[in-house]
Write a protein that holds these residues in place. Structure first.
Motif, PDB file in Angstrom:
ATOM      1  N   ALA B  37       0.836  -1.199   0.000  1.00 28.42           N
ATOM      2  CA  ALA B  37       0.000   0.000   0.000  1.00 28.42           C
ATOM      3  C   ALA B  37       0.871   1.250   0.000  1.00 28.42           C
ATOM      4  O   ALA B  37       2.052   1.204   0.347  1.00 28.42           O
ATOM      5  N   GLY B  38       0.274   2.358  -0.405  1.00 31.94           N
ATOM      6  CA  GLY B  38       0.950   3.645  -0.291  1.00 31.94           C
ATOM      7  C   GLY B  38       1.920   3.965  -1.415  1.00 31.94           C
ATOM      8  O   GLY B  38       2.785   4.822  -1.277  1.00 31.94           O
ATOM      9  N   THR B  39       1.814   3.259  -2.531  1.00 32.58           N
ATOM     10  CA  THR B  39       2.732   3.549  -3.640  1.00 32.58           C
ATOM     11  C   THR B  39       1.990   4.158  -4.817  1.00 32.58           C
ATOM     12  O   THR B  39       2.299   3.879  -5.962  1.00 32.58           O
ATOM     13  N   GLY B  40       1.004   4.969  -4.532  1.00 34.70           N
ATOM     14  CA  GLY B  40       0.267   5.630  -5.607  1.00 34.70           C
ATOM     15  C   GLY B  40      -1.064   4.945  -5.855  1.00 34.70           C
ATOM     16  O   GLY B  40      -1.377   3.906  -5.269  1.00 34.70           O
ATOM     17  N   GLU B  66     -10.615  -4.119   9.795  1.00 35.99           N
ATOM     18  CA  GLU B  66     -10.668  -5.383  10.532  1.00 35.99           C
ATOM     19  C   GLU B  66      -9.434  -6.225  10.260  1.00 35.99           C
ATOM     20  O   GLU B  66      -8.903  -6.889  11.143  1.00 35.99           O
ATOM     21  N   MET B  67      -8.981  -6.198   9.021  1.00 33.68           N
ATOM     22  CA  MET B  67      -7.802  -6.983   8.677  1.00 33.68           C
ATOM     23  C   MET B  67      -6.521  -6.267   9.078  1.00 33.68           C
ATOM     24  O   MET B  67      -5.426  -6.764   8.860  1.00 33.68           O
ATOM     25  N   GLY B  68      -6.666  -5.054   9.621  1.00 38.39           N
ATOM     26  CA  GLY B  68      -5.494  -4.313  10.064  1.00 38.39           C
ATOM     27  C   GLY B  68      -4.583  -3.891   8.922  1.00 38.39           C
ATOM     28  O   GLY B  68      -3.362  -3.835   9.066  1.00 38.39           O
ATOM     29  N   LEU B  69      -5.167  -3.598   7.759  1.00 37.37           N
ATOM     30  CA  LEU B  69      -4.354  -3.211   6.608  1.00 37.37           C
ATOM     31  C   LEU B  69      -4.179  -1.690   6.558  1.00 37.37           C
ATOM     32  O   LEU B  69      -5.037  -0.947   7.025  1.00 37.37           O
ATOM     33  N   ALA B  70      -3.097  -1.259   5.960  1.00 40.62           N
ATOM     34  CA  ALA B  70      -2.810   0.181   5.881  1.00 40.62           C
ATOM     35  C   ALA B  70      -3.239   0.762   4.544  1.00 40.62           C
ATOM     36  O   ALA B  70      -2.630   1.696   4.033  1.00 40.62           O
ATOM     37  N   ILE B  71      -4.300   0.173   3.979  1.00 44.35           N
ATOM     38  CA  ILE B  71      -4.746   0.624   2.660  1.00 44.35           C
ATOM     39  C   ILE B  71      -5.628   1.873   2.812  1.00 44.35           C
ATOM     40  O   ILE B  71      -6.495   1.928   3.676  1.00 44.35           O
ATOM     41  N   THR B  72      -5.380   2.883   1.982  1.00 40.88           N
ATOM     42  CA  THR B  72      -6.236   4.072   2.036  1.00 40.88           C
ATOM     43  C   THR B  72      -7.258   4.036   0.899  1.00 40.88           C
ATOM     44  O   THR B  72      -6.935   3.656  -0.221  1.00 40.88           O
ATOM     45  N   ALA B  73      -8.485   4.422   1.231  1.00 34.71           N
ATOM     46  CA  ALA B  73      -9.555   4.468   0.228  1.00 34.71           C
ATOM     47  C   ALA B  73     -10.339   5.756   0.422  1.00 34.71           C
ATOM     48  O   ALA B  73     -10.698   6.103   1.538  1.00 34.71           O
ATOM     49  N   GLU B  74     -10.575   6.477  -0.679  1.00 35.05           N
ATOM     50  CA  GLU B  74     -11.307   7.744  -0.589  1.00 35.05           C
ATOM     51  C   GLU B  74     -12.296   7.856  -1.739  1.00 35.05           C
ATOM     52  O   GLU B  74     -12.114   7.231  -2.778  1.00 35.05           O
ATOM     53  N   THR B  75     -13.322   8.691  -1.521  1.00 37.42           N
ATOM     54  CA  THR B  75     -14.254   8.958  -2.618  1.00 37.42           C
ATOM     55  C   THR B  75     -13.903  10.293  -3.258  1.00 37.42           C
ATOM     56  O   THR B  75     -13.280  11.155  -2.646  1.00 37.42           O
ATOM     57  N   ARG B  76     -14.314  10.442  -4.485  1.00 36.69           N
ATOM     58  CA  ARG B  76     -14.163  11.711  -5.171  1.00 36.69           C
ATOM     59  C   ARG B  76     -15.362  11.894  -6.096  1.00 36.69           C
ATOM     60  O   ARG B  76     -15.525  11.178  -7.080  1.00 36.69           O
ATOM     61  N   THR B  77     -16.219  12.832  -5.750  1.00 38.58           N
ATOM     62  CA  THR B  77     -17.404  13.108  -6.568  1.00 38.58           C
ATOM     63  C   THR B  77     -17.590  14.616  -6.622  1.00 38.58           C
ATOM     64  O   THR B  77     -16.733  15.363  -6.130  1.00 38.58           O
ATOM     65  N   GLY B  78     -18.679  15.043  -7.191  1.00 36.33           N
ATOM     66  CA  GLY B  78     -18.977  16.467  -7.236  1.00 36.33           C
ATOM     67  C   GLY B  78     -19.061  17.091  -5.846  1.00 36.33           C
ATOM     68  O   GLY B  78     -18.936  18.300  -5.685  1.00 36.33           O
ATOM     69  N   ASP B  79     -19.272  16.247  -4.815  1.00 32.96           N
ATOM     70  CA  ASP B  79     -19.415  16.772  -3.456  1.00 32.96           C
ATOM     71  C   ASP B  79     -18.084  16.970  -2.742  1.00 32.96           C
ATOM     72  O   ASP B  79     -18.032  17.588  -1.683  1.00 32.96           O
ATOM     73  N   THR B  80     -17.008  16.400  -3.285  1.00 33.46           N
ATOM     74  CA  THR B  80     -15.716  16.461  -2.596  1.00 33.46           C
ATOM     75  C   THR B  80     -15.189  17.893  -2.574  1.00 33.46           C
ATOM     76  O   THR B  80     -15.183  18.562  -3.606  1.00 33.46           O
ATOM     77  N   PRO B  81     -14.766  18.387  -1.407  1.00 33.53           N
ATOM     78  CA  PRO B  81     -14.263  19.765  -1.333  1.00 33.53           C
ATOM     79  C   PRO B  81     -13.001  19.979  -2.185  1.00 33.53           C
ATOM     80  O   PRO B  81     -12.219  19.056  -2.377  1.00 33.53           O
ATOM     81  N   GLN B  82     -12.857  21.211  -2.651  1.00 37.15           N
ATOM     82  CA  GLN B  82     -11.736  21.576  -3.528  1.00 37.15           C
ATOM     83  C   GLN B  82     -10.377  21.151  -2.969  1.00 37.15           C
ATOM     84  O   GLN B  82      -9.559  20.559  -3.659  1.00 37.15           O
ATOM     85  N   SER B  83     -10.159  21.466  -1.662  1.00 41.49           N
ATOM     86  CA  SER B  83      -8.832  21.211  -1.088  1.00 41.49           C
ATOM     87  C   SER B  83      -8.506  19.722  -1.142  1.00 41.49           C
ATOM     88  O   SER B  83      -7.392  19.320  -1.481  1.00 41.49           O
ATOM     89  N   LYS B  84      -9.531  18.914  -0.856  1.00 42.70           N
ATOM     90  CA  LYS B  84      -9.305  17.463  -0.868  1.00 42.70           C
ATOM     91  C   LYS B  84      -9.029  16.971  -2.283  1.00 42.70           C
ATOM     92  O   LYS B  84      -8.180  16.116  -2.502  1.00 42.70           O
ATOM     93  N   ARG B  85      -9.744  17.564  -3.232  1.00 41.87           N
ATOM     94  CA  ARG B  85      -9.531  17.156  -4.622  1.00 41.87           C
ATOM     95  C   ARG B  85      -8.101  17.429  -5.047  1.00 41.87           C
ATOM     96  O   ARG B  85      -7.465  16.618  -5.699  1.00 41.87           O
ATOM     97  N   ARG B  86      -7.611  18.605  -4.683  1.00 45.77           N
ATOM     98  CA  ARG B  86      -6.267  18.976  -5.095  1.00 45.77           C
ATOM     99  C   ARG B  86      -5.270  17.996  -4.472  1.00 45.77           C
ATOM    100  O   ARG B  86      -4.367  17.507  -5.133  1.00 45.77           O
ATOM    101  N   ARG B  87      -5.474  17.714  -3.181  1.00 48.46           N
ATOM    102  CA  ARG B  87      -4.566  16.801  -2.491  1.00 48.46           C
ATOM    103  C   ARG B  87      -4.611  15.408  -3.119  1.00 48.46           C
ATOM    104  O   ARG B  87      -3.586  14.762  -3.298  1.00 48.46           O
ATOM    105  N   GLN B  88      -5.839  14.996  -3.502  1.00 41.26           N
ATOM    106  CA  GLN B  88      -5.965  13.668  -4.116  1.00 41.26           C
ATOM    107  C   GLN B  88      -5.171  13.567  -5.405  1.00 41.26           C
ATOM    108  O   GLN B  88      -4.660  12.509  -5.746  1.00 41.26           O
ATOM    109  N   ARG B  89      -5.086  14.667  -6.133  1.00 40.32           N
ATOM    110  CA  ARG B  89      -4.333  14.618  -7.388  1.00 40.32           C
ATOM    111  C   ARG B  89      -2.842  14.563  -7.123  1.00 40.32           C
ATOM    112  O   ARG B  89      -2.084  13.953  -7.856  1.00 40.32           O
ATOM    113  N   MET B  90      -2.406  15.220  -6.058  1.00 41.14           N
ATOM    114  CA  MET B  90      -0.975  15.212  -5.753  1.00 41.14           C
ATOM    115  C   MET B  90      -0.561  13.933  -5.047  1.00 41.14           C
ATOM    116  O   MET B  90       0.429  13.310  -5.417  1.00 41.14           O
TER     117      MET B  90
END
Lengths: 276, 776
Positions: B37-40, B66-90
């Protein structure tokens, strides 16, 4: 063509949207908005570049029908101050050809406050020919015999089973407002607020059909001139009561709710009507 | 699933609704990510519904933690705030959940190549809801682009069971191999049909006659979803239920015209189990899990087998227990349709649209998006676009014309060269001429072009929702209508807002919402035809239906599968022609237009026609003579062309095409200003272009899209071809029993108030007694 009297002048409404005053051998057109397509194209919206040609085609046909000695363009003849510079030599040649042998008058409008850059004619702020006066935008306050454009009036006519809508002339006893003539000139419904201060409660519209112009009495009951009294039927009241206890409460909660996640502005994209 | 994932193979998972297939799609990704996890960005999940991405996100986070994994998961839709969107792209998460439109946006940024370089897997949920339509075309192009940015990308499609899984596979593959995994239904839904005895109406579509039965069903279950076919029907049924809801059971309303916050509120109340029932249109068809729902009621005919199953699947969202559903036909013909649908479900049959070739307008939008990101040469882009299934057969010249449109408008009169939107950079790659072009693209992305809507506001009060502009145009101040569960009076139009007050004393004039009615599918129509012929089956149906069919065979004849039955009879001073085509309402509507034209020419003085899903009735002053030549197939030639040119269909389609292609900007919320403004309609552009350059690529796209929207014309063609030489004409001295429902439809299209209802009832009794009387 439909003949009508307006402030003592006998006029004709041409299906193209042009106004003809046979006694004076005069024709009037309003709001040509030439070069509007190119104005949008320069802003990244490449509308089909045929609007100027189309408008001139229509004008040519109307001129051929009525052969006026004098042609009055009631302002907003071009879409913007740069339009004259953008016109192709072909367009300029066509305008000069149409203007040859007749008195061509460019009245100033809000899109073209200084129309003296336009080819083929002379420019005026307004033109008075008793009993009529020709200007771009209807003046505030009492007037008589005023012929203007600017508002691009259009109307919806309810026929049996269907509704037709289109550009129209609108007039009361003192004012006459012409439809826009230009191919890309949109319209404003005659029931819109903008017409409230201009028109009397009783007005008429002249609605161009394919071959002739039809005359209708204006439906002079737009909001807010007429607000009906509220009466509630037994049925309606009962429904309102049972539903209100819970359903309306639920809806009300939603309008001042904490859920800022779905801001209404981001949620839905709307229709695509150009506004100008 | 896991095996396919390990082999790096794309996969199509077909499973019944509620089969837990969504999490299945993530299995491979989670297994791979567990160590790295964590490689893009590793996995992209695309679903047609914003709400579904949120829901899946929640369901995904639980097992990961539950499995204790370090996987990150996020949503991105029309509702996602600008700052989060920018961060998601970077710094993208390992798993990103999004919608087709948000994916198109992501692909339009200059850093798209960087962001998607690490992508290994893309999961598309509810594939069956995307593939046959224009959102699917846009997504297919987006997938092709992803394939270009991340070669070797694995594609996983999750779909309900469909009639043509091959179409899904082809769509998903992008030219590669796809492994198909089919999970069979373990528990068939339990469906019953409620016909309400003798109250079963002859005609109408509202189903309000069954309010008592529906309320009983609601009372007997924990949570019930009551599906209807149109928004008008939803409003009416909601009212009818509340009128008798003396216990104040919590019954809500949900349809596409209600304000978004109101809909969200109803959804969360449903999720919390705070509702006993919701009357809903297709807005609740897809997606989110409502665990509490234990009954689905379908009021009105289901119109399609797959659609019915989708809706039924909303209850008991679990594989091991059968869903429970009640069908409530709203008239006699619909009983036949419901019976046919239940038979099809029992036999595991499905129906569905086949995808057609991709629209050139959608391609134009995609090309502009690619230019916004930059870095692609036209030659490479052409090759890439052809890997998207809808564009597999796109010619190079077709591609070049669309590209020319995107660059300068592509007009024969080449005067816009100085106003280019898209240019080539030094490497020959496409690029936008200015940041403004990219901004405009991003504001207008997407293929959903809604009909113009106007906000509805109480006088001095709140916004209630939105309503179609064309409906408002049919109102005059003082008219009343039902909206948002209340009787409202139309006061007038204030700027672009419909101002209303609490309802008056007149009968409500119910909104005739556009697009609410889906036509009967071919498959189901065939089921109805078979059922009509099968006399043994009639005995098992509700008594009024059996009687009705029996009377028909006495007075006239029952329609046969291999014949087209046409009845001609006088009534009043008119002659009626009723053809039993069973090709769906839209096809019949078109047939009606064409048929009246021909009858006009034949001097029969046609006065009008009415179309239902099952039959078409035309009335005229003189009786039709040669029915065979009236219904000749050649009517689809000149008559159709003429009618298309005159009708508003092409203009409406042009508006949609022009918005999607980026010629016209959408009117975005907040941009409307005052009523002093002049609207500039797309009709003006259409008229000018049609006159001066009828071969322009946008007009070509318009005609193609319009023809596709008229799949009904193909149905009509097939029907007329089948009918040639097999028309069974019955000349009767009065109306036949089977013709009663369509005759009752005459004049009831627009208004459905109860005063009218009683008038109709009187008329109906007259009709019925005449039709059902024994033969003299």
């Amino acid at each position: 063509m439909t003949a009508f009297d307006f402030c003592g002048a006998s006029l004709h409404a041409d299906p193209s949207g042009a106004l003809v005053w046979p006694d004076r051998r005069l024709m009037v057109v309003a709001d040509l908005h030439l070069e509007k397509g190119a104005w949008y194209a320069a802003r990244g919206i490449p509308l089909p570049p045929y609007d100027t040609g189309e408008t001139l085609d229509r004008l040519e046909a109307a001129i051929a029908r009525h052969r006026p000695d004098r042609l009055v363009c009631l302002g907003d003849s071009v879409h913007d101050g740069d339009a004259a510079r953008r016109m192709t030599p072909e367009v300029v040649r066509r305008i000069l050809g149409l203007a040859r042998g007749r008195d061509w008058i460019w009245i100033a409008g809000n899109h073209d406050p200084e129309p003296d850059t336009l080819p083929g004619g002379r420019s005026l702020a307004e033109l008075a020919l008793a009993p009529l006066v020709f200007r771009h935008e209807a003046a505030a306050g009492p007037v008589s015999g005023e012929v203007s454009g600017h508002y691009h009036p259009r109307a919806r006519i309810r026929l049996r089973g269907r509704t037709v809508s289109g550009r129209c002339f609108v007039l009361d006893r003192h004012r006459l407002i012409l439809p826009a003539f230009g191919a890309y000139a949109g319209g404003l419904d005659v029931t819109a607020d903008a017409f409230d201060p201009l028109l009397q409660v009783e007005f008429e519209i002249l609605f161009p059909g394919p071959r002739r112009v039809y005359r209708f009495a204006g439906a002079a009951e737009p909001y807010p001139r007429r607000v009906g009294t509220t009466e509630i039927s037994t049925d309606g009241r009962r429904l309102a009561q049972t539903v209100s206890t819970w359903w309306i409460e639920l809806l009300r909660k939603s309008s001042n709710s904490e859920s800022s996640s779905s801001s209404p502005s981001s949620s839905r994209t709307k229709a695509c009507c150009f506004r100008m | 699933m896991l095996a396919a994932a390990r082999a790096g193979k794309s996969a199509l998972l077909l499973a019944p609704t509620g089969g837990g297939k969504t999490l299945g799609g993530f299995l491979g990704s989670i297994a791979e990510l567990a160590g790295s996890a964590g490689t893009g960005l590793h996995t992209l999940y695309v679903s047609p519904l914003r709400a579904l991405t949120q829901d899946v996100h929640r369901n995904l986070l639980a097992p990961i933690s539950e499995m204790g994994l370090a996987i990150t998961a996020e949503t991105r839709t029309g509702d996602t705030p600008q700052s989060k969107r920018r961060r998601q792209r970077m710094r993208p998460p390992d798993i990103l959940l999004t919608t087709p439109e948000s994916l198109a946006l992501l692909l339009s940024y200059r850093d798209a190549a960087h962001m998607f370089a690490t992508l290994r897997s893309v999961i598309i949920d509810e594939l069956h809801a995307l593939v046959p339509n224009r959102r699917g075309e846009l997504l297919a192009l987006g997938l092709a682009r992803l394939g270009g940015l991340a070669p070797g990308l694995r594609r996983v499609g999750l779909s309900a069971t469909v009639s043509c899984p091959g179409d899904m596979e082809a769509w998903l593959s992008g030219g590669g191999d796809v492994e198909r995994i089919h999970v069979a239904d373990t528990a068939r839904p339990r469906i019953s049909i409620s016909t309400c005895g003798t109250r079963l109406p002859w005609s109408g579509h509202m189903g309000t006659h069954a309010a008592v039965e529906i309320l009983d069903a609601i009372r007997a279950h924990r949570t019930t979803l009551v599906f209807v076919n149109t928004r008008a029907q939803a409003e009416l049924l909601f009212q009818a239920l509340w009128r008798i809801n003396h216990e104040t059971l919590e019954i809500g309303l949900h349809h596409g015209s209600l304000a978004v916050e109101q809909r969200r509120r109803v959804e969360s109340a449903l999720a919390d189990g705070a509702l006993r029932a919701v009357v809903a249109t297709s807005t609740l068809d897809l997606g989110v899990d409502w665990a509490a729902v234990d009954l689905v009621v379908q009021v009105g005919a289901p119109k399609g087998v797959s659609r019915l199953l989708q809706r039924i699947g909303r209850s008991n969202h679990r594989l091991d227990r059968p869903s429970r559903a009640i069908l409530v036909p709203s008239n006699r013909f619909e009983v036949l349709e419901c019976e046919a649908a239940v038979q099809a479900v029992d036999r595991d049959q499905r129906d569905g649209d086949r995808p057609g070739p991709g629209g050139l307008d959608v391609l134009a939008q995609h090309l502009l998006g690619v230019a916004c990101a930059g870095g692609v040469r036209p030659d490479d882009l052409y090759r890439e676009v052809r890997t998207a299934a809808p564009y597999r057969t796109l010619s190079r010249s077709g591609f070049d014309r669309v590209l020319a449109f995107v660059e300068t408008g592509g007009y024969a009169l080449g005067v816009y060269d100085r106003f280019r939107r898209v240019v080539r950079d030094h490497a020959g790659c496409l690029a936008v001429a200015s940041p403004a072009v990219a901004r405009s693209y991003r504001l207008n992305v997407g293929t959903i072009v809604e009909t113009p809507m106007l906000r509805v506001r109480m006088r001095r009060g709140r916004i209630l929702g939105e309503i179609e502009e064309h409906f408002v145009q049919s109102l005059v101040p003082g008219d009343t209508f039902v909206f948002s569960g209340r009787l409202l009076r139309y006061e007038g139009l204030r700027d672009v807002t419909v101002v209303v007050s609490p309802g008056g004393g007149r009968e409500p004039k119910v909104p005739a919402y556009a697009g609410g009615r889906l036509p009967l599918t071919t498959h189901l129509a065939d089921g109805v035809r078979t059922l009509l012929e099968d006399r043994a089956a009639h005995a098992g149906m509700a008594a009024p239906v059996a009687e009705w069919l029996e009377a028909q065979s006495r007075v006239s004849v029952l329609p046969r599968r291999d014949r087209l039955l046409v009845e001609i009879f006088p009534r009043g001073d008119r002659f009626y022609l009723v053809a039993y085509c069973f090709e769906g309402r839209n096809a019949h509507q078109t047939l009606g237009m064409l048929l009246t034209r021909r009858m006009e020419r034949a001097g029969l003085d046609p006065l009008g026609f009415v179309a239902t899903d099952y039959v078409i009735a035309v009335w005229s002053l003189k009786p039709a003579g040669d029915v065979g030549s009236l219904l000749d197939r050649d009517m689809l030639g000149d008559d159709l062309e003429e009618w298309m040119a005159e009708s508003s269909l092409l203009r409406r389609t042009f508006r949609t095409v022009a918005v999607i292609a980026g010629l016209i900007e959408r009117r975005l919320p907040g941009q409307e200003k005052t009523g002093r403004q002049v609207t500039f309609s797309s009709d003006l552009i259409y008229d000018v272009l049609q006159r001066h350059e009828p071969d322009h690529v946008l007009l070509e796209a318009t005609r193609t899209v319009a023809a596709r929207g008229l799949t009904d014309i193909a149905r009509l063609g097939d029907m007329l071809a089948r009918a040639a030489g097999r028309i069974e004409v019955r000349r009767l001295d009065r109306v036949s029993p089977l013709a009663v429902p369509v005759l009752l439809e005459i004049g009831r299209e627009r208004v459905a108030g109860s005063a009218l209802e009683s008038q109709l009832e009187e008329a109906a009794e007259d009709l019925v007694s005449s039709a059902m009387a024994p033969v003299r």
